[in-house]
Motif scaffolding. Structure first.
Motif, short mmCIF file in Angstrom:
data_model
loop_
_atom_site.label_atom_id
_atom_site.label_comp_id
_atom_site.label_asym_id
_atom_site.label_seq_id
_atom_site.Cartn_x
_atom_site.Cartn_y
_atom_site.Cartn_z
N THR A 74 0.86 -1.19 0.00
CA THR A 74 0.00 0.00 0.00
C THR A 74 0.89 1.23 0.00
O THR A 74 1.61 1.48 0.96
CB THR A 74 -0.93 0.02 1.22
N LEU A 75 0.84 2.01 -1.06
CA LEU A 75 1.68 3.20 -1.18
C LEU A 75 1.00 4.41 -0.56
O LEU A 75 -0.23 4.46 -0.44
CB LEU A 75 2.00 3.45 -2.65
N PHE A 76 1.82 5.40 -0.19
CA PHE A 76 1.31 6.59 0.49
C PHE A 76 1.71 7.82 -0.31
O PHE A 76 2.88 8.13 -0.48
CB PHE A 76 1.90 6.65 1.90
N HIS A 77 0.68 8.54 -0.81
CA HIS A 77 0.89 9.78 -1.55
C HIS A 77 0.41 10.96 -0.72
O HIS A 77 -0.66 10.90 -0.09
CB HIS A 77 0.13 9.78 -2.88
N VAL A 78 1.19 12.04 -0.71
CA VAL A 78 0.84 13.26 0.02
C VAL A 78 0.88 14.45 -0.92
O VAL A 78 1.89 14.67 -1.62
CB VAL A 78 1.79 13.49 1.21
N ASP A 79 -0.20 15.21 -0.96
CA ASP A 79 -0.25 16.48 -1.67
C ASP A 79 0.30 17.54 -0.72
O ASP A 79 -0.38 17.95 0.22
CB ASP A 79 -1.71 16.78 -2.06
N HIS A 80 1.54 17.96 -0.97
CA HIS A 80 2.25 18.89 -0.08
C HIS A 80 2.29 20.30 -0.67
O HIS A 80 3.08 21.13 -0.24
CB HIS A 80 3.68 18.35 0.13
N VAL A 81 1.42 20.56 -1.64
CA VAL A 81 1.46 21.83 -2.37
C VAL A 81 1.31 23.02 -1.43
O VAL A 81 2.04 24.01 -1.53
CB VAL A 81 0.38 21.84 -3.47
N GLN A 82 0.36 22.95 -0.49
CA GLN A 82 0.13 24.09 0.41
C GLN A 82 1.06 24.09 1.62
O GLN A 82 1.19 25.10 2.30
CB GLN A 82 -1.32 24.08 0.90
N GLY A 83 1.71 22.98 1.89
CA GLY A 83 2.50 22.88 3.11
C GLY A 83 3.95 23.29 2.98
O GLY A 83 4.56 23.72 3.96
N VAL A 84 4.52 23.17 1.79
CA VAL A 84 5.96 23.36 1.65
C VAL A 84 6.40 24.72 2.19
O VAL A 84 5.83 25.76 1.86
CB VAL A 84 6.40 23.19 0.17
N GLY A 85 7.39 24.70 3.08
CA GLY A 85 7.92 25.92 3.67
C GLY A 85 7.13 26.43 4.87
O GLY A 85 7.69 27.04 5.78
N LYS A 86 5.82 26.18 4.86
CA LYS A 86 4.98 26.66 5.96
C LYS A 86 4.82 25.63 7.08
O LYS A 86 4.80 25.97 8.26
CB LYS A 86 3.58 27.04 5.44
N VAL A 87 4.70 24.36 6.69
CA VAL A 87 4.58 23.27 7.66
C VAL A 87 5.61 22.21 7.26
O VAL A 87 5.40 21.48 6.30
CB VAL A 87 3.16 22.66 7.67
N PRO A 88 6.72 22.13 7.98
CA PRO A 88 7.79 21.19 7.60
C PRO A 88 7.29 19.75 7.52
O PRO A 88 6.42 19.33 8.27
CB PRO A 88 8.81 21.35 8.73
N LEU A 89 7.87 19.01 6.56
CA LEU A 89 7.48 17.62 6.35
C LEU A 89 8.71 16.82 5.94
O LEU A 89 9.35 17.13 4.94
CB LEU A 89 6.41 17.54 5.25
N ASP A 90 9.02 15.80 6.73
CA ASP A 90 10.13 14.91 6.42
C ASP A 90 9.57 13.70 5.67
O ASP A 90 8.86 12.88 6.24
CB ASP A 90 10.82 14.46 7.71
N PHE A 91 9.88 13.61 4.38
CA PHE A 91 9.29 12.57 3.55
C PHE A 91 9.63 11.17 4.05
O PHE A 91 8.78 10.28 4.06
CB PHE A 91 9.76 12.72 2.10
N TYR A 92 10.88 10.98 4.44
CA TYR A 92 11.31 9.65 4.87
C TYR A 92 10.74 9.29 6.24
O TYR A 92 10.24 8.19 6.47
CB TYR A 92 12.83 9.56 4.93
N GLU A 93 10.82 10.23 7.16
CA GLU A 93 10.33 9.98 8.52
C GLU A 93 8.83 9.66 8.52
O GLU A 93 8.35 8.88 9.35
CB GLU A 93 10.60 11.20 9.42
N CYS A 94 8.10 10.26 7.58
CA CYS A 94 6.66 10.04 7.50
C CYS A 94 6.29 8.88 6.58
O CYS A 94 5.10 8.66 6.31
CB CYS A 94 5.96 11.32 7.04
N HIS A 95 7.30 8.16 6.09
CA HIS A 95 7.07 6.97 5.26
C HIS A 95 6.26 7.30 3.99
O HIS A 95 5.38 6.53 3.59
CB HIS A 95 6.37 5.87 6.07
N ILE A 96 6.57 8.44 3.39
CA ILE A 96 5.87 8.88 2.20
C ILE A 96 6.51 8.26 0.96
O ILE A 96 7.74 8.26 0.83
CB ILE A 96 5.89 10.42 2.10
N ASP A 97 5.69 7.74 0.07
CA ASP A 97 6.18 7.14 -1.17
C ASP A 97 6.15 8.12 -2.34
O ASP A 97 7.00 8.05 -3.23
CB ASP A 97 5.35 5.91 -1.52
N LEU A 98 5.15 8.99 -2.35
CA LEU A 98 5.00 9.96 -3.43
C LEU A 98 4.54 11.28 -2.83
O LEU A 98 3.70 11.29 -1.91
CB LEU A 98 3.96 9.50 -4.46
#
Length: 383
Positions: A170-194
């Motif tokens: 089961t893959l995990f996709h995140v739409d990070h368009v509104q978050g980048v720079g405003k709400v930090p997101l670690d792709f690896y730590e959150c186990h994001i695939d796309l």
């Protein structure tokens, strides 16, 4: 002019415009050409790719360029659906996703895919337990927006990623368009695939987006006909847009630490002023919220009317997402949060950038008070 519609698009940095012009005029050749000009341009593209990857904390071969967030979302969902459909045809998303996710899911339903649309609570937030309960043996993808583009709610991405960490099918996709720079997101730590991003949301240019694809994953391409982007996205590359997007991301993230704090202060100030005004209801939650968005209603006045009233004062805000605003329908996000049709129909969104000022917020509030007085009879009749 006071521009408060930064979730729709941002003003490009001057340095970004200069880079785009320089690259487009001096490096105008085709990166796929065999001659030295093409080879130099290809190197320039790869430098931009590596820089963007480094800024996002990922590997260079995990970054693919697209035309924007909408294409990145389409490529993620359709690419997974087409490539892994023998594994299963079940996809999980939420009821408050961007139209580029919602409509893609609706299109996939027409092709035999089963979509689960998860509900949200009154704050616009998903319950991770609902994600877990919806998972099936044939679930191939979970797609959840990081920051809602209308009300600013931040979803529990890390918790959802942890739920999926031991489900490699089961893959995990995140739409990070509104978050980048405003709400930090670690792709690896959150186990994001796309993960999808769009340059014009961080002071880059329209027409350039990024899709993070975790190393080892395969997607079916939407565009065929060339070797570009390692055959995932055929078509001659937008060299100027790609190189300038890397510069925009670098400049934006340099501003981010101090910028986020300014956004929080301005957001808090606006919310305090709004909460003290009669007839105003704030829809953006108090917690788990991005610092740049405030969604509210002036009860009794349609959102469209309020937008144009501000425009008469050279202030620019919006109603729903820019992709849906011309449909003149009540916000589906607010309806999903349990708001009435009347409140959803009267909602507007203020979205800030790192460059907005306290003086601009004072002007915004003063103009809102004048609008409230101007339309007092209309508001009274609506009640």
């Amino acid at each position: 002019m006071i521009y408060l519609d930064n979730s729709a698009t941002t003003k490009p940095y001057e340095e970004v415009l200069e880079t785009f012009l320089k690259v487009s005029s001096s490096y105008f050749g085709n990166p796929s050409s065999l001659h030295s000009l093409g080879g130099n341009i290809e190197k320039l593209l790869e430098q931009a790719r590596k820089q963007s990857a480094s800024l996002l904390g990922v590997k260079g071969n995990e970054i693919f360029y697209t035309s924007g967030g909408t294409e990145s979302n389409n490529l993620a969902l359709k690419g997974v659906a087409l490539h892994y459909q023998k594994r299963g045809k079940h996809i999980i998303t939420s009821s408050i996703e961007h139209p580029s996710i919602k409509e893609t899911c609706q299109q996939l339903e027409e092709h035999g895919f089963d979509i689960t649309y998860l509900p949200v609570n009154s704050f616009g937030r998903i319950n991770p337990d609902d994600v877990e309960a919806a998972l099936r043996n044939d679930t191939i993808l979970v797609s959840i927006m990081h920051v809602n583009n209308e009300v600013g709610t931040v979803q529990p991405i890390k918790r959802i990623g942890e739920l999926l960490a031991d489900r490699p099918r089961t893959l995990f996709h995140v739409d990070h368009v509104q978050g980048v720079g405003k709400v930090p997101l670690d792709f690896y730590e959150c186990h994001i695939d796309l993960c999808s991003l769009s340059a014009h949301k961080f002071h880059g240019l329209k027409g350039t987006g990024l899709l993070f694809v975790k190393e080892g994953l395969k997607l079916s391409p939407l565009h065929s006909g060339g070797e570009q982007e390692r055959r995932l996205r055929s078509g001659t590359e937008n060299t100027g847009g790609i190189v300038s997007s890397a510069k925009a991301l670098r400049l934006y993230l340099q501003e981010a630490n101090e910028g986020r704090e300014r956004l929080r202060q301005l957001n808090s100030y606006v919310r305090k002023q709004l909460s003290e005004m009669e007839g105003i209801e704030i829809h953006s939650p108090d917690e788990n919220i991005a610092p740049h968005i405030v969604n509210f209603s002036l009860l009794g006045l349609k959102g469209e009317v309020l937008v144009h009233a501000f425009e008469e004062n050279d202030i620019y805000i919006s109603t729903t997402s820019a992709c849906s605003s011309k449909q003149k329908k009540p916000s589906s996000t607010l309806l999903a949060m349990g708001k009435s049709i009347e409140k959803a129909d009267s909602a507007v969104r203020v979205s800030l950038s790192f460059h907005n000022t306290q003086k601009e917020m004072d002007t915004f509030i003063n103009v809102l008070r004048h609008i409230q007085m101007k339309y007092a009879n209309v508001i009274r009749r609506a009640k």
